[in-house]
Design a protein around this motif. Sequence first.
Motif, PDB file in Angstrom:
ATOM      1  N   UNK A   1       0.933  -1.261  -0.244  1.00  0.00           N
ATOM      2  CA  UNK A   1      -0.054  -0.208  -0.057  1.00  0.00           C
ATOM      3  C   UNK A   1       0.868   1.173  -0.148  1.00  0.00           C
ATOM      4  N   UNK A   2       0.801   2.083  -1.180  1.00  0.00           N
ATOM      5  CA  UNK A   2       1.615   3.294  -1.270  1.00  0.00           C
ATOM      6  C   UNK A   2       0.712   4.482  -0.440  1.00  0.00           C
ATOM      7  N   UNK A   3       1.698   5.204   0.144  1.00  0.00           N
ATOM      8  CA  UNK A   3       1.002   6.550   0.935  1.00  0.00           C
ATOM      9  C   UNK A   3       1.629   7.761   0.214  1.00  0.00           C
ATOM     10  N   UNK A   4       0.555   8.563  -0.498  1.00  0.00           N
ATOM     11  CA  UNK A   4       0.945   9.933  -1.059  1.00  0.00           C
ATOM     12  C   UNK A   4       0.460  11.078  -0.398  1.00  0.00           C
ATOM     13  N   UNK A   5       0.978  12.111  -0.559  1.00  0.00           N
ATOM     14  CA  UNK A   5       0.489  13.345  -0.026  1.00  0.00           C
ATOM     15  C   UNK A   5       0.077  14.339  -1.333  1.00  0.00           C
ATOM     16  N   UNK A   6      -1.016  15.153  -1.050  1.00  0.00           N
ATOM     17  CA  UNK A   6      -1.261  16.247  -2.272  1.00  0.00           C
ATOM     18  C   UNK A   6      -1.141  17.492  -1.728  1.00  0.00           C
ATOM     19  N   UNK A   7      -0.167  18.496  -2.259  1.00  0.00           N
ATOM     20  CA  UNK A   7       0.170  19.833  -1.873  1.00  0.00           C
ATOM     21  C   UNK A   7       0.552  19.750  -0.439  1.00  0.00           C
ATOM     22  N   UNK A   8       1.694  18.666  -0.122  1.00  0.00           N
ATOM     23  CA  UNK A   8       2.338  18.731   0.888  1.00  0.00           C
ATOM     24  C   UNK A   8       3.924  18.305   0.560  1.00  0.00           C
ATOM     25  N   UNK A   9       5.092  18.940   1.097  1.00  0.00           N
ATOM     26  CA  UNK A   9       6.181  18.440   0.813  1.00  0.00           C
ATOM     27  C   UNK A   9       6.570  17.690   2.051  1.00  0.00           C
ATOM     28  N   UNK A  10       7.387  16.574   1.603  1.00  0.00           N
ATOM     29  CA  UNK A  10       7.433  15.513   2.608  1.00  0.00           C
ATOM     30  C   UNK A  10       8.406  14.277   2.221  1.00  0.00           C
ATOM     31  N   UNK A  11       9.747  14.241   3.233  1.00  0.00           N
ATOM     32  CA  UNK A  11      10.537  13.316   2.664  1.00  0.00           C
ATOM     33  C   UNK A  11       9.859  11.833   2.831  1.00  0.00           C
ATOM     34  N   UNK A  12      10.702  10.938   1.986  1.00  0.00           N
ATOM     35  CA  UNK A  12      10.275   9.347   1.938  1.00  0.00           C
ATOM     36  C   UNK A  12      10.621   8.959   3.208  1.00  0.00           C
ATOM     37  N   UNK A  13       9.559   7.957   3.915  1.00  0.00           N
ATOM     38  CA  UNK A  13       9.926   7.386   5.134  1.00  0.00           C
ATOM     39  C   UNK A  13       9.454   5.873   5.069  1.00  0.00           C
ATOM     40  N   UNK A  14      10.161   5.343   6.304  1.00  0.00           N
ATOM     41  CA  UNK A  14      10.197   4.037   6.221  1.00  0.00           C
ATOM     42  C   UNK A  14       8.689   3.524   6.701  1.00  0.00           C
ATOM     43  N   UNK A  15       8.356   2.292   6.555  1.00  0.00           N
ATOM     44  CA  UNK A  15       6.828   1.848   6.932  1.00  0.00           C
ATOM     45  C   UNK A  15       6.418   2.313   8.386  1.00  0.00           C
ATOM     46  N   UNK A  16       8.034   1.891   9.105  1.00  0.00           N
ATOM     47  CA  UNK A  16       7.608   1.978  10.827  1.00  0.00           C
ATOM     48  C   UNK A  16       7.350   3.504  11.307  1.00  0.00           C
ATOM     49  N   UNK A  17       7.648   4.453  10.162  1.00  0.00           N
ATOM     50  CA  UNK A  17       7.401   5.892  10.475  1.00  0.00           C
ATOM     51  C   UNK A  17       5.896   6.435   9.976  1.00  0.00           C
ATOM     52  N   UNK A  18       5.313   5.393   9.508  1.00  0.00           N
ATOM     53  CA  UNK A  18       3.862   5.817   9.186  1.00  0.00           C
ATOM     54  C   UNK A  18       2.960   5.405  10.081  1.00  0.00           C
ATOM     55  N   UNK A  19       1.892   6.502  10.463  1.00  0.00           N
ATOM     56  CA  UNK A  19       1.163   6.573  11.352  1.00  0.00           C
ATOM     57  C   UNK A  19      -0.413   6.744  11.198  1.00  0.00           C
TER      58      UNK A  19
END
Length: 223
Positions: free
Chosen positions: A201-219
């Motif tokens: 499952x890929x996570x995306x942001x619209x109109x936000x700048x965000x660095x790529x992170x590891x899965x354990x950092x996704x909340x």
Amino acid sequence: DDFQAVYTAGVVLPVPVGSCRYYHRSLDPKKLVEVGFSRLHSRMTMARMQKLNRLPPITSTPNLVPMTPEHVPGAHKLLVQYLKKFQLAVEFKEDEFAHWILPRKGVVNSYVATNPQTGEVTDLCSFYHLPSTIIGNAKHNQLRAAYSFYNVATTVSLTDLMRDCLILAKAEQQDVFNALNLMENDEFLDELKFGLGDGNLQYYLYNWACPVMESKDVGIVLL
């Protein structure tokens, strides 16, 4: 107005900020084999598969009960504090938390444990329902899948809490329990016999700048 959003997809688009893997835990192994979701390996019998996936008959977390509106302030406080650990998380307001997490039959199940002396909410576990229609099977017409939602353990281990969550999902006649390897879920996936899925499952942001992170950092878990 400037609109912003977070969304997920099973396909890779430009550019994901995180990628999480699905894991599956059998609750009704016989049915999962009969519908083609799982298969018996050459040295595995159905009886052995059922024994390997057997769960305790009752939960072990003290004072674990279905969440009610009275629990919302304490459970909200518990989750908001927990989500501060992660780089990408929702800042739930109390009414938003209640809307998304309070039990709704056939949609969301949530449970809390409380301190018997103070009434403080100490632990939270939850899952949501996502059934699928089965076509062309003479015996079954629906696959009932539970998905791990938001879980916080402070008085027991996360593994013990999630074992209870599996027991509660099975009591709701769910056939399989799915979880992503985000937050601290890696702690329980192996011990509780989750199998590696074949999807991300890929996570995306619209109109936000965000660095790529590891899965354990996704909340964030989106329903």
